[in-house]
Design an enzyme around this catalytic site. Structure first.
Site, PDB file in Angstrom:
ATOM      1  N   HIS A   1       0.838  -1.197   0.000  1.00  0.00           N
ATOM      2  CA  HIS A   1       0.000   0.000   0.000  1.00  0.00           C
ATOM      3  C   HIS A   1       0.873   1.246   0.000  1.00  0.00           C
ATOM      4  O   HIS A   1       1.728   1.425   0.872  1.00  0.00           O
ATOM      5  CB  HIS A   1      -0.941  -0.023   1.204  1.00  0.00           C
ATOM      6  CG  HIS A   1      -1.993  -1.079   1.070  1.00  0.00           C
ATOM      7  ND1 HIS A   1      -2.468  -1.808   2.121  1.00  0.00           N
ATOM      8  CD2 HIS A   1      -2.644  -1.528  -0.034  1.00  0.00           C
ATOM      9  CE1 HIS A   1      -3.385  -2.660   1.679  1.00  0.00           C
ATOM     10  NE2 HIS A   1      -3.507  -2.514   0.378  1.00  0.00           N
TER      11      HIS A   1
ATOM     12  N   GLU B   1       1.801   3.636   3.012  1.00  0.00           N
ATOM     13  CA  GLU B   1       2.307   3.014   4.240  1.00  0.00           C
ATOM     14  C   GLU B   1       3.843   3.038   4.232  1.00  0.00           C
ATOM     15  O   GLU B   1       4.518   2.014   4.300  1.00  0.00           O
ATOM     16  CB  GLU B   1       1.689   1.624   4.384  1.00  0.00           C
ATOM     17  CG  GLU B   1       0.161   1.738   4.486  1.00  0.00           C
ATOM     18  CD  GLU B   1      -0.609   0.422   4.375  1.00  0.00           C
ATOM     19  OE1 GLU B   1       0.004  -0.648   4.480  1.00  0.00           O
ATOM     20  OE2 GLU B   1      -1.845   0.494   4.183  1.00  0.00           O
TER      21      GLU B   1
ATOM     22  N   HIS C   1       2.304  -3.753   6.890  1.00  0.00           N
ATOM     23  CA  HIS C   1       1.329  -2.692   6.584  1.00  0.00           C
ATOM     24  C   HIS C   1       1.329  -1.694   7.737  1.00  0.00           C
ATOM     25  O   HIS C   1       1.978  -1.885   8.756  1.00  0.00           O
ATOM     26  CB  HIS C   1      -0.076  -3.289   6.427  1.00  0.00           C
ATOM     27  CG  HIS C   1      -0.253  -4.063   5.164  1.00  0.00           C
ATOM     28  ND1 HIS C   1      -0.930  -3.569   4.073  1.00  0.00           N
ATOM     29  CD2 HIS C   1       0.186  -5.287   4.804  1.00  0.00           C
ATOM     30  CE1 HIS C   1      -0.900  -4.468   3.102  1.00  0.00           C
ATOM     31  NE2 HIS C   1      -0.232  -5.527   3.512  1.00  0.00           N
TER      32      HIS C   1
ATOM     33  N   GLU D   1       0.436  -4.918  11.106  1.00  0.00           N
ATOM     34  CA  GLU D   1       0.002  -3.537  10.962  1.00  0.00           C
ATOM     35  C   GLU D   1       0.811  -2.730  11.971  1.00  0.00           C
ATOM     36  O   GLU D   1       0.680  -2.914  13.175  1.00  0.00           O
ATOM     37  CB  GLU D   1      -1.499  -3.391  11.259  1.00  0.00           C
ATOM     38  CG  GLU D   1      -2.414  -4.120  10.290  1.00  0.00           C
ATOM     39  CD  GLU D   1      -2.648  -3.375   8.980  1.00  0.00           C
ATOM     40  OE1 GLU D   1      -2.107  -2.250   8.805  1.00  0.00           O
ATOM     41  OE2 GLU D   1      -3.353  -3.923   8.127  1.00  0.00           O
TER      42      GLU D   1
HETATM   43  O1  0X9 Z   1      -6.826  -4.244   4.241  1.00  0.00           O
HETATM   44  C1  0X9 Z   1      -5.651  -4.592   4.134  1.00  0.00           C
HETATM   45  O2  0X9 Z   1      -5.156  -4.957   3.066  1.00  0.00           O
HETATM   46  C2  0X9 Z   1      -4.756  -4.585   5.368  1.00  0.00           C
HETATM   47  N1  0X9 Z   1      -5.022  -3.424   6.182  1.00  0.00           N
HETATM   48  S1  0X9 Z   1      -4.569  -1.931   5.628  1.00  0.00           S
HETATM   49  O3  0X9 Z   1      -5.132  -0.947   6.536  1.00  0.00           O
HETATM   50  N2  0X9 Z   1      -2.990  -1.786   5.714  1.00  0.00           N
HETATM   51  O4  0X9 Z   1      -4.995  -1.777   4.279  1.00  0.00           O
HETATM   52  C3  0X9 Z   1      -5.056  -5.812   6.197  1.00  0.00           C
HETATM   53  C4  0X9 Z   1      -4.821  -7.076   5.472  1.00  0.00           C
HETATM   54  C5  0X9 Z   1      -5.042  -8.229   6.349  1.00  0.00           C
HETATM   55  N3  0X9 Z   1      -5.662  -9.263   5.612  1.00  0.00           N
HETATM   56  C6  0X9 Z   1      -5.041 -10.447   5.466  1.00  0.00           C
HETATM   57  N4  0X9 Z   1      -3.866 -10.611   5.961  1.00  0.00           N
HETATM   58  N5  0X9 Z   1      -5.673 -11.394   4.813  1.00  0.00           N
HETATM   59 ZN    ZN Z   2      -1.860  -1.826   4.011  1.00  0.00          ZN
END
Ligand code: 0X9
Ligand code: ZN
Ligand code: CA
Ligand code: CA
Ligand code: CA
Length: 312
Positions: A69, A72, A198, A271
């Site tokens: 992303h 980030e 992330h 995260e």
């Molecule tokens: O939504 C996402 O892609 C991630 N959160 S963010 O706020 N950085 O966009 C979380 C992804 C978690 N999902 C999996 N690991 N499957």
């Molecule tokens: Zn992300």
């Protein structure tokens, strides 16, 4: 470039230079290449760190990915710290030395360089998340396992979670996936563990994201327990909150689900800082936070690299 006061973050050009210098200074344990190119043609850098880095040795392999992303940016600094630490501390820090000697560590510091550069264009943050293909694809919804299955992504090109027209339609996800596929040697996937960074919320997340089920036909109860056990151990080291990914919200086409389902790779998401409350600002901690908030994950990184060697 980064806004005034945030020059501690690395632009793509600065990142490239640091990686080249690191490879030059530590040729014996560093090999710098790429997994391919972004939509706009930037190299997707791949750093390999191991003793005899130029040879494919029979050592457990581990992968770190950052910056799927765009906004980030703290995650790119995290991957850069991994590279710098496992090279600079080699030969002096006993844990680092042992891990570099007994593992093959791969780091992809930015999976989405086009988006990251766009996000800082003209020295102002844009809050950009996706890649730069058309109106942008959310790379973490573009992976090819249960792509678009379950309401955890969008079919609208204007959505922040647009999954793309087909699985792996983004050159960035295709390139990383092809690299992972290339690590199947003699029918065995060499990469045993993977961590995708992330921001933000200070969480440790494990698959699956596409379903609320803990275990199913592609994850036994024992395997689900291992994810939880490792996730909790990582979280104990950095103070993040551990949970199954879908307990946050359903995502489909995410990197962790593909890594586990298709390659049996122990694959988790962090995260990073801050814990919450920041809205868009949460993606842009001042550069003074880089050092403490990446250092905070040093032990977790070591735990995961070690865990890659644990036979199951
Ligand atoms: O939504 C996402 O892609 C991630 N959160 S963010 O706020 N950085 O966009 C979380 C992804 C978690 N999902 C999996 N690991 N499957
Ligand atoms: Zn992300
Ligand atoms: Ca500053
Ligand atoms: Ca080696
Ligand atoms: Ca190997």
């Amino acid at each position: 470039e980064f806004p005034a006061g945030d020059e501690g973050y690395h632009t793509y050009g600065e990142l490239t230079e640091v990686l080249r210098n690191t490879a030059d200074e530590h040729g014996e344990i560093v090999s710098l290449s790429d997994v391919g190119s972004s939509y706009e043609g930037r190299s997707l850098h791949l750093v390999k760190i191991s003793d005899n880095a130029g040879q494919d040795e029979d050592e457990p392999e581990v992968l770190f990915t950052c910056n799927q992303h765009a906004r980030e940016h703290l995650t790119t600094e995290m991957c850069l710290r991994i590279v710098e630490r496992f090279t600079d501390e080699y030969g002096s820090d006993p844990t680092v030395t042992e891990l570099v000697d007994t593992r093959e560590i791969y780091v992809i510091p930015t999976v989405n360089p086009d988006g990251a550069e766009y996000d800082i264009e003209n020295g102002r943050y844009k809050g950009w998340r996706k890649n730069r293909q058309g109106n942008g694809t959310d790379l973490n919804r573009n992976w090819g396992y249960q792509w678009g299955c379950c309401g955890g992504s969008s079919g609208s090109p204007y959505s922040e979670t647009y999954r793309g027209p087909s699985a792996f339609s983004a050159p960035e996800t295709r390139a990383v996936a092809s690299f992972v596929e290339s690590r199947v040697v003699g029918g065995t996937q060499q990469i045993k563990a993977h961590l995708d960074f992330h921001s933000y919320s200070e969480l440790v997340l494990w698959p699956y994201g596409y379903t609320y089920d803990d275990a199913n036909d592609t994850m036994t109860p024992e395997e689900a327990r291992r994810f939880q056990e490792v996730g909790e151990r990582l979280a104990a080291s950095n103070g993040y909150t551990p949970q199954q990914s879908s307990d946050l919200y359903i995502t489909d086409g995410s990197i962790n689900d593909w890594m586990w389902a298709e390659h049996d790779i122990l694959s988790l998401t962090f995260e990073m800082y801050p814990a919450g409350g920041g809205g868009l600002d949460g993606f842009y901690p001042p550069d003074e936070r880089i050092e403490p908030e990446t250092q905070r994950n040093d032990e977790a990184v070591e735990i995961l690299v070690a865990e890659a060697g644990n036979q199951v």
